[in-house]
Scaffold this motif. Structure first.
Motif, mmCIF file in Angstrom:
data_model
loop_
_atom_site.group_PDB
_atom_site.id
_atom_site.type_symbol
_atom_site.label_atom_id
_atom_site.label_comp_id
_atom_site.label_asym_id
_atom_site.label_seq_id
_atom_site.Cartn_x
_atom_site.Cartn_y
_atom_site.Cartn_z
ATOM 1 N N MET A 32 -12.867 7.377 3.429
ATOM 2 C CA MET A 32 -14.327 7.339 3.453
ATOM 3 C C MET A 32 -14.896 6.203 2.607
ATOM 4 N N ILE A 33 -14.145 5.715 1.611
ATOM 5 C CA ILE A 33 -14.698 4.696 0.706
ATOM 6 C C ILE A 33 -13.944 3.369 0.769
ATOM 7 N N ILE A 34 -12.957 3.250 1.655
ATOM 8 C CA ILE A 34 -12.186 2.014 1.755
ATOM 9 C C ILE A 34 -13.087 0.875 2.209
ATOM 10 N N GLU A 35 -12.853 -0.315 1.662
ATOM 11 C CA GLU A 35 -13.675 -1.468 2.034
ATOM 12 C C GLU A 35 -13.420 -1.873 3.495
ATOM 13 N N ASN A 36 -12.146 -2.000 3.870
ATOM 14 C CA ASN A 36 -11.792 -2.325 5.250
ATOM 15 C C ASN A 36 -10.843 -1.235 5.756
ATOM 16 N N VAL A 37 -11.341 -0.410 6.685
ATOM 17 C CA VAL A 37 -10.591 0.757 7.130
ATOM 18 C C VAL A 37 -9.381 0.330 7.962
ATOM 19 N N ARG A 74 -7.597 -2.449 3.757
ATOM 20 C CA ARG A 74 -7.570 -3.450 2.677
ATOM 21 C C ARG A 74 -8.668 -3.118 1.664
ATOM 22 N N GLN A 75 -8.301 -3.274 0.392
ATOM 23 C CA GLN A 75 -9.232 -3.075 -0.713
ATOM 24 C C GLN A 75 -9.159 -4.306 -1.607
#
Length: 239
Positions: free
Chosen positions: A127-132, A220-221
């Motif tokens: 839910m909070i990942i920058e690039n899912v 990716r984070q």
């Protein structure tokens, strides 16, 4: 016998005359008071006063006292200078050069290479990942990719799960909830599959179905691939 008054002795007949005479007298007295002259009283000669005379102020005579200057200490005694005779030899100090000669070997210390430690980013929630993570075939922005990912996982579960299994196990009719959780690792593989179901065989079937999910594009984070945790509930209808 009734006494009769003489009409001439009645003073009321002369009241108007008396009033006019009184008014004339009052005006006369007022006129005389207005016309009477008065003179200012004179007093004896008190002398003349000079208002511009300045008061002489006595100014005390003060003497300026110069502060005493601090006494400066005498200059230090110069060091004793040693006189060297011409005949006496004086040792000279020789300064060695730090430059290396071409013929001399230069010893270089070994430089130890330090391996750069890669920053390990912990797993991030879906839910909070920058690039899912991207399910194969999904396109769009981050929010569209999230919706497509969930839709494709549900579609995969509905197509692969044995819908007759709950009825074969003799479960009571009604809706049964199944909770599934797994992780998409940094390579995009589905790992750490966990399930909670109303029967162990249903749990085994759910884990088997989730292992058949295709390989994803990893999330990716901060620009680096990371593990992404994902969970989703399902409802089974038992007839």
């Amino acid at each position: 016998m009734q006494i009769k008054k003489n009409p001439k002795s009645n003073l009321e007949n002369f009241s108007k005359i008396f009033m006019q005479i009184g008014l004339v007298l009052a005006l006369f007295v007022t006129y005389q008071a207005i016309e009477q002259k008065t003179y200012d009283k004179t007093y004896g000669d008190l002398g003349t006063v000079n208002m511009n005379a300045e008061l002489e102020e006595e100014i005390p005579i003060t003497e300026r006292v110069e502060p005493e200057k601090p006494k400066t200490p005498p200059p230090p005694t110069p060091e004793k200078i040693e006189v060297v005779e011409d005949e006496k030899e004086v040792e000279e100090t020789v300064i060695e050069s730090t430059e290396t000669d071409e013929t001399e070997a230069v010893v270089v210390e070994e430089i130890e290479e330090i391996e750069e430690v890669e920053e390990v980013v912990e797993d991030v929630s879906f839910m909070i990942i920058e690039n899912v993570p991207v399910f194969p075939g999904c396109t769009g922005n981050n929010e569209e990719l999230k919706a497509c990912f969930s839709k494709m996982v549900q579609k995969h579960f509905s197509r692969k799960f044995d819908a007759e299994l709950p009825n074969e196990l003799g479960l009571s009719p009604g809706k049964k909830r199944v909770f599934i959780g797994f992780k998409i690792d940094r390579q995009g593989n589905i790992v750490n599959i966990q399930a909670r179901a109303p029967h162990p065989k249903i749990k085994t079937e759910v884990v088997s179905v989730m292992k058949q999910l295709p390989k994803m594009k990893p999330g990716r984070q901060r620009g680096k691939p990371v593990g992404v945790k994902y969970s989703i509930p399902f409802t089974l209808i038992v007839e």
